[in-house]
Scaffold this active site. Sequence first.
Site: not given
Length: 224
Positions: A117, A205
């Site tokens: 990631e 986010e």
Amino acid sequence: MLKSLVVLLLTSRVIAFPTLDTDQTAALHKPQATPNSQGTHGGFFYYWWSDGQSPAAYTNLDGGSYCLRWESGGNLIGGKGWSPGTDNRTIQISGTFQGVENSYLAVYGWLETPKVEYYIVEYHGVFNPAYDAQILGTVICDGSVYDISRSTRVSSGGTKILPRYWSVRRNKRTGGTVQTGCHFDAWRSTGLSAADHGFQIVATEGYFSSGFAEMTVADTSAEE
């Protein structure tokens, strides 16, 4: 006497109201969030996920645009971009980002073999999301110093430990050009070997924070 009897009957009458059981009460107070989904919209890949603990509304707009409004309560991430991603993409970011506390605007994606990631963080609130990562160095990209680092996370199934690479911009911004190749070159020089891109998006986010974002993304690689 009759009057007294009428009063007695009225005052002694019991009126029953329906009651909610525990599950119904919990559902009544559960935060409402746009259901998790991913796919294509307006010629772009989109991704939206939340843990369901934060009131949040994610909306795909025309082309490479999206809108997200959220309140504090949990973790969520959403945005638009491409699938698959690539090491070398020039991404133009524009729009309005009003995230505070623990929220950030980043190029976000995955490499698949092995699973890795990554985040290129353009803006974050008072909380640096890479605070506990291992510092690998710095790199200058797109007019600013970025701190590059590596951390790990547990997979969603709880069975694997996955590496996570970070590049966090010191001179924060909510728009501009991101040359992803600059960051991948820096990460690969520190040991990143994974290939085969999954999706690559410009993400908003939030984690126990609140805010609003209406962002537009574009791939301007062909214009160079």
